[in-house]
Scaffold this motif. Structure first.
Motif, mmCIF file in Angstrom:
data_model
loop_
_atom_site.group_PDB
_atom_site.id
_atom_site.type_symbol
_atom_site.label_atom_id
_atom_site.label_comp_id
_atom_site.label_asym_id
_atom_site.label_seq_id
_atom_site.Cartn_x
_atom_site.Cartn_y
_atom_site.Cartn_z
ATOM 1 N N GLY A 7 4.393 -14.875 -23.470
ATOM 2 C CA GLY A 7 4.507 -13.638 -24.252
ATOM 3 C C GLY A 7 5.312 -12.590 -23.509
ATOM 4 O O GLY A 7 5.073 -12.334 -22.329
ATOM 5 N N ILE A 28 7.624 -17.302 -21.159
ATOM 6 C CA ILE A 28 7.862 -18.149 -22.341
ATOM 7 C C ILE A 28 7.635 -17.256 -23.557
ATOM 8 O O ILE A 28 6.552 -16.674 -23.708
ATOM 9 N N GLU A 29 8.624 -17.116 -24.420
ATOM 10 C CA GLU A 29 8.498 -16.207 -25.575
ATOM 11 C C GLU A 29 9.013 -16.911 -26.817
ATOM 12 O O GLU A 29 10.135 -17.393 -26.838
ATOM 13 N N ALA A 103 -1.094 -10.253 -30.593
ATOM 14 C CA ALA A 103 -1.807 -10.399 -31.854
ATOM 15 C C ALA A 103 -0.791 -10.370 -32.986
ATOM 16 O O ALA A 103 0.374 -10.058 -32.771
HETATM 17 P P1 FAD Z 1 2.365 -8.353 -28.260
HETATM 18 O O1 FAD Z 1 3.148 -7.094 -28.228
HETATM 19 O O2 FAD Z 1 1.863 -8.849 -29.569
HETATM 20 O O3 FAD Z 1 3.267 -9.462 -27.575
HETATM 21 C C1 FAD Z 1 2.880 -10.801 -27.530
HETATM 22 C C2 FAD Z 1 4.109 -11.670 -27.464
HETATM 23 O O4 FAD Z 1 3.692 -13.015 -27.304
HETATM 24 C C3 FAD Z 1 4.946 -11.627 -28.723
HETATM 25 O O5 FAD Z 1 6.275 -11.314 -28.395
HETATM 26 C C4 FAD Z 1 4.799 -13.012 -29.324
HETATM 27 O O6 FAD Z 1 5.982 -13.454 -29.982
HETATM 28 C C5 FAD Z 1 4.521 -13.851 -28.083
HETATM 29 N N1 FAD Z 1 3.807 -15.089 -28.381
HETATM 30 C C6 FAD Z 1 2.678 -15.238 -29.127
HETATM 31 N N2 FAD Z 1 2.315 -16.534 -29.166
HETATM 32 C C7 FAD Z 1 3.224 -17.208 -28.434
HETATM 33 C C8 FAD Z 1 3.391 -18.582 -28.115
HETATM 34 N N3 FAD Z 1 2.548 -19.530 -28.549
HETATM 35 N N4 FAD Z 1 4.442 -18.955 -27.339
HETATM 36 C C9 FAD Z 1 5.327 -18.011 -26.878
HETATM 37 N N5 FAD Z 1 5.211 -16.706 -27.173
HETATM 38 C C10 FAD Z 1 4.170 -16.302 -27.936
HETATM 39 N N6 FAD Z 1 0.258 1.052 -28.973
HETATM 40 C C11 FAD Z 1 0.153 2.242 -28.313
HETATM 41 O O7 FAD Z 1 -0.404 2.292 -27.203
HETATM 42 N N7 FAD Z 1 0.654 3.391 -28.851
HETATM 43 C C12 FAD Z 1 1.321 3.394 -30.044
HETATM 44 O O8 FAD Z 1 1.772 4.442 -30.497
HETATM 45 C C13 FAD Z 1 1.478 2.163 -30.747
HETATM 46 N N8 FAD Z 1 2.148 2.103 -31.920
HETATM 47 C C14 FAD Z 1 2.370 0.887 -32.507
HETATM 48 C C15 FAD Z 1 3.152 0.824 -33.661
HETATM 49 C C16 FAD Z 1 3.418 -0.404 -34.270
HETATM 50 C C17 FAD Z 1 4.272 -0.450 -35.495
HETATM 51 C C18 FAD Z 1 2.867 -1.603 -33.726
HETATM 52 C C19 FAD Z 1 3.149 -2.927 -34.375
HETATM 53 C C20 FAD Z 1 2.073 -1.537 -32.606
HETATM 54 C C21 FAD Z 1 1.824 -0.303 -31.980
HETATM 55 N N9 FAD Z 1 1.034 -0.208 -30.829
HETATM 56 C C22 FAD Z 1 0.907 0.988 -30.163
HETATM 57 C C23 FAD Z 1 0.290 -1.392 -30.367
HETATM 58 C C24 FAD Z 1 1.031 -2.145 -29.299
HETATM 59 O O9 FAD Z 1 2.364 -2.380 -29.658
HETATM 60 C C25 FAD Z 1 0.302 -3.440 -29.011
HETATM 61 O O10 FAD Z 1 -1.019 -3.162 -28.657
HETATM 62 C C26 FAD Z 1 1.008 -4.171 -27.882
HETATM 63 O O11 FAD Z 1 2.272 -4.607 -28.320
HETATM 64 C C27 FAD Z 1 0.196 -5.355 -27.367
HETATM 65 O O12 FAD Z 1 0.924 -5.942 -26.341
HETATM 66 P P2 FAD Z 1 0.779 -7.501 -25.978
HETATM 67 O O13 FAD Z 1 1.845 -7.767 -24.978
HETATM 68 O O14 FAD Z 1 -0.620 -7.794 -25.657
HETATM 69 O O15 FAD Z 1 1.094 -8.268 -27.342
#
Ligand code: FAD
Length: 359
Positions: A7, A28-29, A103
């Motif tokens: 991710g 890996i993405e 998520a």
């Molecule tokens: P993600 O950002 O979901 O990244 C996970 C990555 O893993 C993705 O790129 C996905 O493609 C990849 N992945 C998944 N499964 C696999 C697999 N099997 N193999 C390879 N890759 C995989 N948060 C704030 O703090 N403030 C804000 O103002 C805010 N505004 C937001 C507005 C929007 C429109 C959105 C959508 C979210 C917002 N958030 C905000 C929330 C924040 O973006 C998320 O909480 C954050 O992105 C979570 O990060 P993460 O790295 O855990 O997951």
């Protein structure tokens, strides 16, 4: 030591950046795009920033930090015994593997759900932006922070967004703060239909239990579903998310989980700020430092159009306004939380004070 991160969202990206100096790091993405800023997606949809402002890190940047980035590769299963990750592009070895799979947007289980859009990725944002070229009055289902951010930015851009929300309060705030937030957003051009439930959708609009609303552009923002499937397929314990202990360790040896995919004692973080904090703490743990993360203390910053709002710690029960923009919450004469409107600097100061114990 070989660190494999699944991710490239805020959690995975921050971890890779933190660890790149000390370890051999591979990401890996499954998406085919470089790291982008999800909290800015609604600003992009509203036309306040262009694509360039979302994508601030080039392939050269990853090269400079020595991070091996594999885009368009989906992780499928972890082979814990052989310490290998099986992907759509072969196997990858690891010494420590970190699930940062995030998520996806929750989809409503209603008739006609194919007429609704959700917002999680850049591709989703492009689709919504395109749909708004022929729609002035979009409907947003869900009054969580993603729905409110989108609605307030669209109002600022001159659209007339309508928010359909199943409660009368927002973001876990009390009635008074929810009322203030609602009034401020109404003054900025957002209209609300509260205590209303989505019943079905069709091409021309949505049916709620409070009537039919016409709109071609209907965006559903009703929460997230953690991506826990790899863990499940690999025999790692899951609940709503991937279960972790206080050191981000899953039930498999040398496999960790951070960000929106991870669940600690029923808590799923759900914000970029917290995901990055998870990443920084895990980076320290993997470097062998004593590091602890306080999962029960959360602070979140949102920008609803021109209104920044910070929610710090626990915001329930006894409360008191300390000035017109700051409401603090008390338990046993200790300040355990606060809501700060507007003043981001003061919010950061207060966050530190509350974390360190403020009476
Ligand atoms: P993600 O950002 O979901 O990244 C996970 C990555 O893993 C993705 O790129 C996905 O493609 C990849 N992945 C998944 N499964 C696999 C697999 N099997 N193999 C390879 N890759 C995989 N948060 C704030 O703090 N403030 C804000 O103002 C805010 N505004 C937001 C507005 C929007 C429109 C959105 C959508 C979210 C917002 N958030 C905000 C929330 C924040 O973006 C998320 O909480 C954050 O992105 C979570 O990060 P993460 O790295 O855990 O997951």
């Amino acid at each position: 030591m070989k660190i494999l991160v699944i991710g490239n969202g805020p959690a995975g990206f921050t971890l890779a950046k933190e660890l790149s100096k000390d370890f051999d790091v591979t990401i890996i993405e499954k998406e085919n795009s470089l790291y982008y800023n999800k909290p800015m997606l609604s600003h992009y949809i509203a036309g306040f920033v262009g694509e360039m402002a979302l994508f601030r890190y080039s392939h050269e940047w990853y090269d400079k930090y020595g991070i091996e980035l594999n885009l368009g590769v989906e992780a499928e299963r972890i082979d814990e015994t052989r310490k290998k990750l099986v992907t759509t592009n072969g196997e990858f070895e690891y010494d420590a593997l970190v699930l940062a799979t995030g998520a996806r947007a929750r989809e409503p289980e209603v008739e006609g759900k194919e007429h609704l859009m959700t917002l999680r990725t850049f591709e989703d944002a492009k689709r919504i932006k395109e749909s708004l070229e022929s729609e002035d009055e979009p409907v947003i289902i869900g009054g969580g922070f993603i729905g409110l951010e989108l609605a307030s930015n669209l109002a600022k851009a001159g659209f007339k967004p309508r928010v359909v929300h199943r409660r009368a309060t927002f973001l876990g705030l009390d009635e008074e703060l929810s009322g203030i937030l609602k009034e401020k957003l109404e003054n900025a051009g957002v209209s609300f239909l509260l205590n209303a439930n989505l019943m079905k959708a069709d091409e021309k609009g949505i049916l709620t239990d409070k009537g039919y609303i016409k709109s071609k552009t209907k965006i559903c923002a009703i929460g997230i579903v953690p991506n826990k499937e790899i863990a499940e397929k690999s025999g790692i314990k899951t609940n709503r998310g991937v279960l972790i202990d206080e050191r981000f360790q899953t039930s498999a040896g040398d496999v960790y989980a951070i960000g929106d995919c991870a669940e600690y004692e029923g808590i799923i973080c759900g914000t970029a700020k917290t995901s990055m904090e998870h990443a920084r703490t895990l980076a320290n743990i993997l470097r062998g430092k004593e590091a602890l993360y306080d999962f029960n203390f959360r602070s979140i910053v949102f920008k609803f159009g021109d209104l920044p709002i910070t929610i710090i710690g626990r915001v329930k029960n006894e409360s008191r306004w300390v000035d017109e923009n700051i409401k603090v919450f008390l338990e046993n004469n200790m300040v355990v939380g606060a809501v700060v409107l507007e003043d981001l600097k003061e919010a950061m100061r207060l966050e530190k004070l509350i974390k360190n114990g403020l009476s």
